[in-house]
Write a protein that holds these residues in place. Sequence first.
Motif, short mmCIF file in Angstrom:
data_model
loop_
_atom_site.label_atom_id
_atom_site.label_comp_id
_atom_site.label_asym_id
_atom_site.label_seq_id
_atom_site.Cartn_x
_atom_site.Cartn_y
_atom_site.Cartn_z
N UNK A 136 0.85 -1.20 0.00
CA UNK A 136 0.00 0.00 0.00
C UNK A 136 0.88 1.26 0.00
N UNK A 137 1.94 1.22 0.82
CA UNK A 137 2.87 2.37 0.87
C UNK A 137 3.57 2.55 -0.47
N UNK A 138 4.01 1.44 -1.07
CA UNK A 138 4.65 1.50 -2.38
C UNK A 138 3.71 2.08 -3.43
N UNK A 139 2.44 1.68 -3.36
CA UNK A 139 1.46 2.19 -4.33
C UNK A 139 1.35 3.72 -4.24
N UNK A 174 7.78 11.52 -9.38
CA UNK A 174 8.03 12.35 -10.56
C UNK A 174 8.74 11.51 -11.62
N UNK A 175 8.74 11.98 -12.84
CA UNK A 175 9.38 11.26 -13.94
C UNK A 175 10.86 11.00 -13.64
N UNK A 176 11.26 9.74 -13.75
CA UNK A 176 12.66 9.37 -13.53
C UNK A 176 13.06 9.16 -12.09
N UNK A 177 12.12 9.37 -11.15
CA UNK A 177 12.48 9.25 -9.73
C UNK A 177 12.80 7.79 -9.36
N UNK A 178 11.95 6.85 -9.82
CA UNK A 178 12.19 5.43 -9.60
C UNK A 178 12.09 4.69 -10.93
N UNK A 179 12.88 3.62 -11.05
CA UNK A 179 12.82 2.84 -12.30
C UNK A 179 11.73 1.79 -12.26
N UNK A 180 11.20 1.50 -11.08
CA UNK A 180 10.14 0.50 -10.96
C UNK A 180 9.81 0.21 -9.51
N UNK A 181 9.04 -0.85 -9.26
CA UNK A 181 8.57 -1.19 -7.92
C UNK A 181 9.75 -1.54 -7.01
N UNK A 182 10.66 -2.40 -7.49
CA UNK A 182 11.80 -2.85 -6.67
C UNK A 182 12.71 -1.67 -6.33
N UNK A 183 12.95 -0.81 -7.31
CA UNK A 183 13.81 0.35 -7.09
C UNK A 183 13.21 1.28 -6.04
N UNK A 204 11.17 0.39 -3.61
CA UNK A 204 11.29 -0.28 -2.30
C UNK A 204 12.71 -0.12 -1.74
N UNK A 205 13.72 -0.25 -2.60
CA UNK A 205 15.12 -0.10 -2.17
C UNK A 205 15.38 1.30 -1.63
N UNK A 206 14.91 2.31 -2.36
CA UNK A 206 15.10 3.71 -1.95
C UNK A 206 14.49 3.95 -0.57
N UNK A 207 13.27 3.49 -0.37
CA UNK A 207 12.58 3.70 0.91
C UNK A 207 13.34 3.02 2.04
N UNK A 252 10.58 0.87 9.06
CA UNK A 252 9.36 1.47 9.65
C UNK A 252 8.56 2.27 8.63
N UNK A 253 9.23 2.78 7.60
CA UNK A 253 8.55 3.60 6.59
C UNK A 253 7.47 2.80 5.85
N UNK A 254 7.66 1.48 5.77
CA UNK A 254 6.67 0.65 5.07
C UNK A 254 5.37 0.48 5.85
N UNK A 255 5.34 0.99 7.07
CA UNK A 255 4.11 0.90 7.88
C UNK A 255 3.60 2.27 8.31
N UNK A 256 4.00 3.30 7.56
CA UNK A 256 3.46 4.63 7.83
C UNK A 256 1.97 4.67 7.47
N UNK A 257 1.18 5.25 8.36
CA UNK A 257 -0.26 5.32 8.11
C UNK A 257 -0.99 4.04 8.45
N UNK A 258 -0.30 3.10 9.10
CA UNK A 258 -0.89 1.79 9.40
C UNK A 258 -2.09 1.92 10.34
N UNK A 259 -1.99 2.74 11.38
CA UNK A 259 -3.06 2.85 12.37
C UNK A 259 -4.35 3.41 11.76
N UNK A 260 -4.32 4.57 11.05
CA UNK A 260 -5.58 5.03 10.44
C UNK A 260 -6.13 4.03 9.42
#
Length: 534
Positions: free
Chosen positions: A367-370, A377-386, A388-391, A398-406
């Motif tokens: 959900x966070x990746x979505x 922005x254009x060129x910011x990430x090359x795809x889903x895996x890229x 995830x690596x950046x985050x 912990x960033x992958x669970x931001x907004x989890x409670x709401x």
Amino acid sequence: MMHQQGSLMPPLLSGVFCQCHRGVDPGGGGGHAEEPSTASHTASTSKPVTRQPLVPDKDLDPSQPSQPCELCGGPEQDHRLKVLFQVLDVNGDGGICVNDLTIGLKKLGVHRTEHELRKIVKAGDKDLDGQLDFEEFVHYLRDHEKKLRLVFKSLDKKNDGRIDSQEIMQSLRDLGVNISEQQAEKILKSMDKNGTMTIDWNEWRDYHLLHPADNIPEIILYWKHSTIFDVGESLMVPDEFTAEEKKTGMWWRHLVAGGGAGAVSRTCTAPLDRLKVLMQVHASRSNSMRIAGGFVQMIREGGVRSLWRGNGINVIKIAPESAIKFMAYEQIKRLIGSNQETLGIMERFVAGSLAGAIAQSSIYPMEVLKTRLALRKTGQYSGIVDCAKHILQKEGLAAFYKGYIPNMLGIIPYAGIDLAVYETLKNSWLQRFATDSADPGVFVLLACGTTSSTCGQLASYPLALVRTRMQAQATQEGGPQMTMTGLFRHIVRTEGAMGLYRGLAPNFMKVIPAVSISYVVYEHLKITLGVQSR
């Protein structure tokens, strides 16, 4: 699974309602429709208890002429109901409680368990005083007779007004219960008054009138909800599947068909979904983002293809989420301890909400990746895996669970209101229009599903907006990292209450096309996968 249903209804109950009530809505009411008692109970062959008529023969003879009216069925039927009420009101206090029913029905030679009697009182007790007054008693019987009529129609496969042993065997087989012809004949004999080895409507009604049936599987199957509808959110309570569907593998075909329909539907409405995310995160009083302007801005920044940013991960997460939710739902049903084919609405809400929470917890990083991919922005990430690596490198796990409670809190209003509205609309239609069949037809099904899903989204939307903003916080350079409550207060203070509904317009714009597309694709995939239509 076999126990004694009780003896045949004595003359007092025979013909409690006149013929004018066949197929006529006797007075509304709600509640879940339940499976026919024959689906879960096989009557024993013990001899029925007989009893002398409790009112004079002339009052009990169904051949006596009467003047039926629209609701009460005429003075003779009114008299029968009053006499029956007096017999069951053992202590004469003007109300029938569980104890009164136990003693009163035994006098009539009818045996029910305490659990069954409690369900009768609970179903009819509108003022919640623990007993049925005369008005509640009459309302319950008329409403219950209507449900029994629908069950009878669903069992009467030949549509000849009678149920024979083959029809009973087929109906039970549909529910995953296989019985022999001899066992089916035993069921028939327990209800068959005239020795024809078939059951007509009067025999069926008189036998089951004071049995608390609710959850008719035929109605459940006609009124499929979450499998068919995909509006981009994944908080719906899972569907019920019969034992036969589980046994034959039809359940996973339904889920695959629903998943495929959701993938096509989400892809077709992805531009509106991305616009919704942009408006949730970037729109404010100082930066008013309109629908047309939003589309122009997206195309100008990244071309037409940019309208589908974030859609890939949104489609990929359908499969694991659906599978986890279904498996969790089935396990929670077992933990609740329900041995019913289908659950009541409160049990469905609890089991569905918990299953939704487990599924959302499992796939929440997606959900966070979505959200991050939709905002990129254009060129910011090359795809889903890229992405995830950046985050992971810059913000940690912990960033992958931001907004989890709401997000978890949003499940409760969404699932609760969606279920409640859908059940209300379903029962309203069944009470008013279901005279011969529980099948609502495509238009009614789509209208009820769209309305209930929209109401669910509306109730949980502020939580969804806060979740999205929390997921996006790290993408805003120098922006404050707020908690859920802090973000709520900040939005209300700076933008007013309407700020909690940014992006609502494109969200609602996609509901009707999303539902329509998912339904059409679902029906085609069902045919391709060989799913049996009922």
